[in-house]
Design a protein around this motif. Structure first.
Motif, mmCIF file in Angstrom:
data_model
loop_
_atom_site.group_PDB
_atom_site.id
_atom_site.type_symbol
_atom_site.label_atom_id
_atom_site.label_comp_id
_atom_site.label_asym_id
_atom_site.label_seq_id
_atom_site.Cartn_x
_atom_site.Cartn_y
_atom_site.Cartn_z
ATOM 1 N N GLU A 163 17.830 -5.558 46.395
ATOM 2 C CA GLU A 163 17.973 -5.533 47.697
ATOM 3 C C GLU A 163 19.283 -5.778 48.195
ATOM 4 O O GLU A 163 19.791 -6.430 48.960
ATOM 5 N N HIS A 166 21.018 -6.101 51.576
ATOM 6 C CA HIS A 166 20.896 -7.491 52.433
ATOM 7 C C HIS A 166 21.708 -8.468 51.889
ATOM 8 O O HIS A 166 21.443 -9.664 52.365
ATOM 9 N N CYS A 179 16.151 -5.985 59.135
ATOM 10 C CA CYS A 179 15.451 -6.611 58.557
ATOM 11 C C CYS A 179 15.111 -8.135 58.996
ATOM 12 O O CYS A 179 14.125 -8.820 58.611
ATOM 13 N N CYS A 184 24.130 -8.049 57.410
ATOM 14 C CA CYS A 184 23.780 -7.767 56.202
ATOM 15 C C CYS A 184 24.731 -6.234 55.676
ATOM 16 O O CYS A 184 25.142 -5.518 56.896
#
Length: 321
Positions: A163, A166, A179, A184
């Motif tokens: 990920e 993020h 999110c 991020c």
């Protein structure tokens, strides 16, 4: 006859499917629309039906294949072969994808997150050039990622590894991300993110700029328009692109310093900015990178385009069985 692999790349608007050799050559490919009605309950049956139709057309059976691989949005449990949280598909609840394929075909079935699977495709047959340690950044509406170490996907506990979008890179403005976090990479270095940056900086820019003029007029501005303007020398657009690159390069350097891959691949729609973008990222990222890693890590553009997903899905079969 050498056995083949079926690769599936499930997207929000279409499903790409292919028959692929064990060496990674696409032998036949086709696509169907993704039917997200009724909470996505038609998606898997439609895929299974399409595969069966294609097998009948070419008079093939399960014995002609070694397995089926699939890339899907959402949180994928590769062991349980389930998907949850693929909201663009209507899959808010757990989907027993593997169970459906097991009932339909007498073949091994493997599934991974779509961004991870695309990274595996680029590592195998694309910009990674068959090297064993490759990371991919997928820059689209959001920022996805995939990590391949020693030729294997890194999925992590619960399947949430990769990920990259993020990673926290914006500690000044702490831009809100979808999110729920702030700061991020996805919020500032995606197609949406660069538009956000353009709006943020336009109020304090006083020079001439077609992009700023569009913002002031309330016109829609796209990431492509911003990069195109930067290439033609628009000073405001270049200021925005440089900030975008700085955020992205910081994340790239963190990945380089942590994993020391041979290649970091830049893909997704934003990568259409091409060498103009790649060169800026590489120059800035390497300045942030441990000196010894600079000598071994290349930052390259993705090469497979829309085929990365199905090729990666085929390699998922090769590496998982």
């Amino acid at each position: 006859m050498t056995k083949k692999i079926i690769g599936i790349d499930l997207g929000g608007t279409s499903v790409k499917l292919a028959m692929i050799s064990q060496e990674g050559e696409i032998l036949e490919k086709w696509s169907i629309k993704t039917n997200v009605l009724d909470n996505g309950t038609h998606i898997v049956p439609d895929i299974i039906s399409s595969i069966k139709d294609k097998l009948d057309l070419y008079q093939l059976t399960a014995s002609d294949f070694i397995g089926i691989g699939m890339g899907s949005p959402g949180k994928v449990d590769a062991q349980a072969k389930t998907v949850v949280g693929a909201y663009n598909l209507g899959w808010s609840e757990l989907q027993e994808v593997g169970k459906a394929f097991k009932e339909a075909f007498d073949l091994p079935f493997f599934i991974g997150n779509d961004a991870n699977v695309a990274a595996l495709g680029e590592q195998w047959k694309g910009a990674g050039q068959g090297n064993q340690n490759v990371v991919m950044f997928t820059l689209g509406t959001g920022v996805g990622g995939g990590i391949v170490v020693n030729g294997q996907l890194v999925t992590g506990e619960g399947g949430a590894a990769g990920e990259i979008g993020h990673l926290t890179v914006d500690t000044q403005y702490m831009t809100a991300c979808t999110c729920g976090k702030k700061g991020c990479l996805e919020a500032v270095a995606s197609a949406t993110g660069i538009v956000n940056l353009t709006h943020r900086f336009s109020d304090n820019y006083e020079g001439e700029s077609p992009i700023k003029k569009d913002i002031d007029n309330g016109d829609e501005v796209t990431s492509k328009a911003i990069f195109d303007a930067a290439k033609t020398g628009d000073l405001f657009a270049n200021m925005v692109v440089d900030k975008f690159v700085d955020y992205l390069a910081l994340a790239v350097s963190h990945i380089a310093n942590t994993l020391s891959p041979s290649h970091i691949v830049i893909g997704g729609g934003v990568s259409a900015a091409g060498e103009f973008l790649r060169e800026k990222i590489a120059q800035q990222a390497l300045a942030y990178t441990f000196p010894q890693i600079r000598q071994t890590c290349q930052i390259v553009l993705a090469e497979l385009g829309n085929d990365a997903g199905v090729i990666g899905a085929a390699q998922l079969v090769n590496t998982s069985r």
